[in-house]
Motif scaffolding. Structure first.
Motif, PDB file in Angstrom:
ATOM      1  N   LEU A  79       6.192   7.147 -10.623  1.00  0.00           N
ATOM      2  CA  LEU A  79       7.136   6.438  -9.762  1.00  0.00           C
ATOM      3  C   LEU A  79       6.651   5.011  -9.524  1.00  0.00           C
ATOM      4  O   LEU A  79       7.407   4.054  -9.668  1.00  0.00           O
ATOM      5  CB  LEU A  79       7.259   7.152  -8.408  1.00  0.00           C
ATOM      6  N   TYR A  80       5.388   4.890  -9.118  1.00  0.00           N
ATOM      7  CA  TYR A  80       4.828   3.580  -8.784  1.00  0.00           C
ATOM      8  C   TYR A  80       3.552   3.379  -9.596  1.00  0.00           C
ATOM      9  O   TYR A  80       2.641   4.207  -9.529  1.00  0.00           O
ATOM     10  CB  TYR A  80       4.530   3.493  -7.291  1.00  0.00           C
TER      11      TYR A  80
ATOM     12  N   GLY B 103      -1.316   4.193  -7.275  1.00  0.00           N
ATOM     13  CA  GLY B 103       0.115   4.398  -7.430  1.00  0.00           C
ATOM     14  C   GLY B 103       0.505   5.822  -7.058  1.00  0.00           C
ATOM     15  O   GLY B 103      -0.203   6.483  -6.301  1.00  0.00           O
ATOM     16  N   LEU B 104       1.640   6.303  -7.615  1.00  0.00           N
ATOM     17  CA  LEU B 104       2.068   7.676  -7.341  1.00  0.00           C
ATOM     18  C   LEU B 104       2.845   8.192  -8.542  1.00  0.00           C
ATOM     19  O   LEU B 104       3.932   7.707  -8.835  1.00  0.00           O
ATOM     20  CB  LEU B 104       2.932   7.723  -6.079  1.00  0.00           C
TER      21      LEU B 104
ATOM     22  N   GLN C 220       0.796  -1.223   0.000  1.00  0.00           N
ATOM     23  CA  GLN C 220       0.000   0.000   0.000  1.00  0.00           C
ATOM     24  C   GLN C 220       0.830   1.274   0.000  1.00  0.00           C
ATOM     25  O   GLN C 220       0.449   2.277  -0.603  1.00  0.00           O
ATOM     26  CB  GLN C 220      -0.937  -0.010   1.215  1.00  0.00           C
ATOM     27  N   SER C 221       1.995   1.218   0.672  1.00  0.00           N
ATOM     28  CA  SER C 221       2.827   2.403   0.788  1.00  0.00           C
ATOM     29  C   SER C 221       3.115   2.992  -0.598  1.00  0.00           C
ATOM     30  O   SER C 221       2.976   4.190  -0.802  1.00  0.00           O
ATOM     31  CB  SER C 221       4.083   1.987   1.535  1.00  0.00           C
ATOM     32  N   CYS C 222       3.478   2.151  -1.562  1.00  0.00           N
ATOM     33  CA  CYS C 222       3.759   2.657  -2.906  1.00  0.00           C
ATOM     34  C   CYS C 222       2.500   2.710  -3.778  1.00  0.00           C
ATOM     35  O   CYS C 222       2.257   3.696  -4.463  1.00  0.00           O
ATOM     36  CB  CYS C 222       4.791   1.777  -3.604  1.00  0.00           C
ATOM     37  N   HIS C 223       1.726   1.636  -3.787  1.00  0.00           N
ATOM     38  CA  HIS C 223       0.614   1.572  -4.738  1.00  0.00           C
ATOM     39  C   HIS C 223      -0.627   2.301  -4.238  1.00  0.00           C
ATOM     40  O   HIS C 223      -1.563   2.520  -5.010  1.00  0.00           O
ATOM     41  CB  HIS C 223       0.297   0.110  -5.071  1.00  0.00           C
ATOM     42  N   GLY C 224      -0.647   2.658  -2.956  1.00  0.00           N
ATOM     43  CA  GLY C 224      -1.730   3.482  -2.436  1.00  0.00           C
ATOM     44  C   GLY C 224      -2.944   2.687  -1.983  1.00  0.00           C
ATOM     45  O   GLY C 224      -3.211   1.598  -2.472  1.00  0.00           O
TER      46      GLY C 224
END
Lengths: 141, 216
Positions: free
Chosen positions: A59-60, A55-56, A46-50
């Protein structure tokens, strides 16, 4: 008269409860996998993909592209377990970052998180078993 | 007699409740009193902690110093580009703040990389672009080990250090530090928590209002 109505209602209720409990095993497993998969996702992805799978930036990558997830379904287990170094295209946008490996996830964890991802964020692909994950992992590049 | 006493106490209580507390943001960090001689009288003044001078390289390999932040309100944090734990969450949240104040000449952002070895300006540039950040309102900076870790611990009061037992070798906290135009610390917010980041935006508005009032 009133009592009879109540008894009838109770009777119908218990009948329906019995029927509901007779869901097929895959249906129950699906729900179990989905709920557990959500927890695994929150911890590892979740930290990267939300939380919303978006995502973000570039970046991800987002997990909302159902086409990519469908076409690459039997690669997902390998990507999750071993990470990803190739550049991938999502909605015609290139993502060239490295996704870290998750060597600590067991086959069943991977199956559960795949069930969660491929049935969230606009995806609806149904159940995926740990046996399928095992097969996929044997065919990793 | 008792009645009068009762009413005075009641009135005092009500007054104390309605007394508006000063809603200016506090100045954080250490402070020391200094005695000054003003017109022959001794006055006690307070010196607050400030951010000391610094010099780093930003994502465009241009030197960025404390001078670039003179007269600016800015938000500072510590991160590194390959971090997959709290940094993506922090910068997802920081991006919301950035987008809210995009183009506002009074507001800046300063993200220090703690990955001294790998996060060279070229890599920071790539990261910023991928995040969707252009221009230099949001500076991603590279500096020497001592200058980055030193300012983190001593000035911004954020814990960041190299740790060989950590899988990524680097440990840091996710604070967003709000600094005012006089380089005083005015707030600290957990950059991984959405509600605290909302508070940060409210507090930036408060600081902007304070600055506007000071200018008059």
């Amino acid at each position: 008269m009133r009592n009879r109505i109540i008894y009838t209602l109770l009777f119908l209720l218990s009948i329906s409860a019995v029927f509901h409990s007779c869901q097929n095993e895959e249906g129950i497993n699906y729900k179990r996998y989905y709920v557990n998969g959500k927890g695994i996702y929150e911890k590892n992805c979740q930290s990267c993909h939300g939380a919303d799978g978006k995502g973000l930036g570039t970046l991800y990558p987002p997990l909302t592209d159902s086409l990519y997830l469908k076409q690459n379904k039997n690669k997902l287990a390998c990507i999750i377990k071993n990470g990803q170094n190739e550049t991938i295209q999502i909605n015609n946008v290139p993502f060239d970052g490295n996704m870290p490996a998750n060597p600590n996830l067991a086959d069943i964890d991977i199956a559960q998180v795949i069930v969660y991802i491929t049935n969230s964020f606009g995806n609806k692909q149904g159940f995926y078993s740990d046996q399928q994950v095992l097969n996929d992992l044997n065919n990793c590049k | 007699m008792n009645k009068i006493l009762f009413f005075t106490i009641a009135a005092a209580l009500i007054q104390s409740c309605t007394n508006k507390s000063d809603d200016r943001l506090p100045i954080l960090g250490s402070r020391e009193p200094v005695e000054k001689n003003v017109n022959g009288k001794t006055v006690v003044d307070t010196i607050y902690q400030t951010i000391p001078p610094f010099s780093y390289l930003n994502q465009d390999s241009i030197a960025v110093t404390d001078k670039d932040f003179d007269g600016k309100i800015y938000v500072s944090d510590f991160f590194f580009t390959s971090c997959t734990t709290i940094c993506p969450v922090m910068h997802r949240n920081m991006l919301n703040v950035y987008n809210k104040y995009k183009g506002n000449p009074k507001i800046k952002f300063l993200s220090h990389s703690i990955d001294i070895k790998y996060d060279l300006p070229s890599r920071l540039k790539k990261y910023a672009t991928k995040l969707g950040v252009e221009g230099n309102q949001w500076e991603f900076v590279h500096g020497s080990r001592d200058s980055i870790f030193g300012i983190a611990a001593k000035s911004y009061l954020v814990s960041a250090f190299e740790d060989s037992t950590d899988p990524q070798g680097l440990v840091h906290q996710g604070w967003f530090i709000l600094v005012d135009t006089k380089k005083h610390l005015r707030g600290a917010y957990d950059g991984t928590k959405e509600n605290q980041v909302k508070q940060l935006m409210l507090d930036i508005d408060k600081l902007l209002a304070e600055e506007a009032a000071n200018e008059k």
